[in-house]
Design an enzyme around this catalytic site. Structure first.
Site, short mmCIF file in Angstrom:
data_model
loop_
_atom_site.label_atom_id
_atom_site.label_comp_id
_atom_site.label_asym_id
_atom_site.label_seq_id
_atom_site.Cartn_x
_atom_site.Cartn_y
_atom_site.Cartn_z
N GLU A 166 22.44 -5.48 10.13
CA GLU A 166 23.54 -4.52 9.99
C GLU A 166 24.91 -5.16 9.80
O GLU A 166 25.82 -4.98 10.63
CB GLU A 166 23.60 -3.60 11.21
CG GLU A 166 22.35 -2.78 11.44
CD GLU A 166 22.52 -1.74 12.54
OE1 GLU A 166 23.52 -1.78 13.27
OE2 GLU A 166 21.64 -0.87 12.67
N ASN B 21 17.85 0.33 8.88
CA ASN B 21 18.02 0.92 10.20
C ASN B 21 18.65 2.29 9.99
O ASN B 21 19.73 2.39 9.42
CB ASN B 21 18.94 0.08 11.08
CG ASN B 21 18.33 -1.26 11.45
OD1 ASN B 21 17.17 -1.54 11.12
ND2 ASN B 21 19.09 -2.08 12.15
N TYR C 258 19.73 5.94 11.89
CA TYR C 258 19.92 6.73 13.10
C TYR C 258 20.33 8.18 12.80
O TYR C 258 19.77 9.10 13.35
CB TYR C 258 20.92 6.05 14.05
CG TYR C 258 20.29 4.82 14.67
CD1 TYR C 258 19.44 4.94 15.77
CD2 TYR C 258 20.46 3.55 14.11
CE1 TYR C 258 18.79 3.83 16.32
CE2 TYR C 258 19.81 2.44 14.65
CZ TYR C 258 18.99 2.59 15.75
OH TYR C 258 18.33 1.51 16.27
N GLU D 13 14.62 -0.36 12.20
CA GLU D 13 15.04 0.28 13.45
C GLU D 13 15.12 1.78 13.22
O GLU D 13 15.65 2.24 12.21
CB GLU D 13 16.44 -0.15 13.91
CG GLU D 13 16.53 -1.52 14.51
CD GLU D 13 17.96 -1.86 14.97
OE1 GLU D 13 18.73 -0.96 15.33
OE2 GLU D 13 18.28 -3.06 14.95
C1 FCB Z 1 21.78 -0.55 16.03
C2 FCB Z 1 21.69 -1.98 16.51
C3 FCB Z 1 20.78 -2.18 17.68
C4 FCB Z 1 20.88 -1.05 18.68
C5 FCB Z 1 20.79 0.29 18.01
C6 FCB Z 1 20.86 1.47 18.96
O1 FCB Z 1 22.98 -0.36 15.34
O2 FCB Z 1 21.23 -2.81 15.46
O3 FCB Z 1 21.06 -3.43 18.24
O4 FCB Z 1 22.01 -1.19 19.46
O5 FCB Z 1 21.80 0.41 17.06
#
Ligand code: FCB
Length: 426
Positions: free
Chosen positions: A158, A282, A284, A343
């Site tokens: 990231e 990653n 979220y 992730e």
């Molecule tokens: C991401 C990070 C990881 C963790 C998650 C929740 O941005 O890469 O280390 O903190 O968020």
């Protein structure tokens, strides 16, 4: 074989910060400064994974996971970020990799998950072009030792978040508040990535990837001002880090009042744009933006409403992952390598974590849908195996499939762990 794994990061789980010759990282410095991390928490002990890794590997094996993404702490390998190698640091990862291989778990090794040696930060950190070169030297050292057993190498984690939180806004280490003057930290990370790609391949790495944090960007309305704001945010968060890799160029930054990226040297884009064996994503949540209300930035964060939120307050939008994967494919076409979700996960309290089960179930379904729509997704790594040190939030956000009692270090698999185990077993 589809990879089912969990992901962790060195500073978030290892502890043992002054053992076996480890140097100081920017996160050691930052977390010990008053007011930086909630309740003054630090990663000094974290999950004590440095000593308890056999138990943690056993937990992965019992769940039937066939891959594990972890990161190497650069200051364990080179305590001041360059020069002499600390063999004891390499030995730790050597033992871990052997332990994984014994259980049939594929190691996926990230070289940089934000714990830069403090000595390099003292010389400018990622604002200093030389850091890119030191990073490639470090990559070569680790690959020389481990590439015979580690097939999958991830250069950076990231770079967007590291640039933004670490150098622009100062909410992560190294705590600098440079706003748009943080942009060189993007380029030097990407240059370090490119130099490391060659160094890794020269030392036997089979597959080389980078992990980017990406977000679908939603305009608050169809008004041209909101659409322009969405485009600007997409440029900063997604395109700044993907275009140089897959389109051999940087996006236009004029919406930010930046006409020229004068820190780019001849040949840098060729170094950065070398073909990769995969892209780590990653994911979220999406980001919704509106026209700016001040002239500081060309967008405002408009927030997302109407969706459930995690304990962290992050909106739960599983379809955003399908949308994101489709948009990457549409944007980069054949230049997009196979994708690994490196992730995805959520913060919730409690061991009976039905919310996490629902979250994972929804996001895994989104991955399957993206596959059905033609995106080549080859793995899914849950963030995270264990509750751990969640950066500025300290131990307050619990992302683990396995609960950790930080007073006793007792590990207790949550309901989501058992659920995932059943899912993988089919
Ligand atoms: C991401 C990070 C990881 C963790 C998650 C929740 O941005 O890469 O280390 O903190 O968020």
């Amino acid at each position: 074989m589809f990879l089912w794994g969990t992901a962790t990061a060195s500073y978030q789980i290892e502890g043992a910060v002054s053992e076996d010759g480890r140097g100081v990282s920017v996160w050691d410095t930052f977390s010990h400064e008053p007011g930086r991390v909630r309740d003054g928490h630090t990663g000094d002990v974290a999950c004590d994974h440095y000593h308890r890794w056999p138990e943690d590997v056993a937990l992965m094996a019992d769940a039937g996971l066939n891959a594990y993404r972890f990161s190497v702490a650069w200051p364990r390998i080179q305590p001041t970020g360059r020069g002499a190698v600390n063999q004891a640091g390499l030995d730790f990862y050597d033992r871990l990799v052997d332990g994984l291989c014994e259980k049939g778990i594929t190691p996926a090794l990230t070289l940089f998950h934000w714990d830069l040696p403090q000595a390099l930060e003292d010389e400018g950190g990622w604002l200093n072009r030389d850091t890119s070169r030191y990073f490639a030297d470090y990559a070569a050292i680790v690959a020389e030792r481990l590439a015979d057993r580690v097939p999958m190498w991830i250069t950076l984690n990231e770079p967007f978040v590291h640039m933004t939180f670490g150098y622009a806004l100062g909410v992560h280490a190294p705590g600098r508040t440079l706003f748009l003057d943080a942009l060189p930290a993007a380029h030097h990370q990407l240059l370090g990535h490119g130099l490391a790609v060659s160094a890794l391949r020269a030392n036997g790495a089979e597959q080389v990837l980078i992990t980017n944090n990406c977000t679908p960007v939603w305009p608050a309305s169809d008004a041209p001002e909101d659409l322009a704001a969405a485009e600007a945010y997409d440029t900063l968060h997604n395109r700044l880090f993907n275009d140089p890799l897959f389109a051999a160029s940087y996006p236009d930054f004029s919406a930010f009042g930046v006409e020229e990226l004068d820190f780019i040297h001849d040949g840098d884009l060729e170094t950065i744009g070398q073909p990769l064996d995969g892209l780590g994503i990653n994911y979220y949540n999406p980001t919704r933006v509106a026209a700016p209300s001040t002239d500081a930035l060309p967008f405002d964060d408009a927030g997302i409403t109407g969706y459930p939120t995690t304990a962290f307050g992050w909106p739960v939008v599983p379809d955003g992952l399908r949308e994101l994967l489709g948009s990457l494919k549409a944007r980069y076409g054949a230049a997009l390598p196979p994708v690994y979700i490196t992730e995805n996960g959520c913060s919730y309290e409690g061991i009976d974590d039905q919310e996490r089960i629902d979250y994972l179930d929804g996001h895994i379904a989104a991955v399957r849908q993206a596959q059905a729509e033609g995106v080549d997704v080859r793995g899914y790594f849950v963030w995270s195996l264990l509750d751990n040190f969640e950066w500025a939030e300290g131990y307050h956000q619990r992302f683990g499939l396995v609960h950790v009692d930080f007073a006793t270090q007792k590990r207790t698999p949550k309901a989501s762990y058992h659920w995932l185990k059943r899912l993988i077993a089919g």
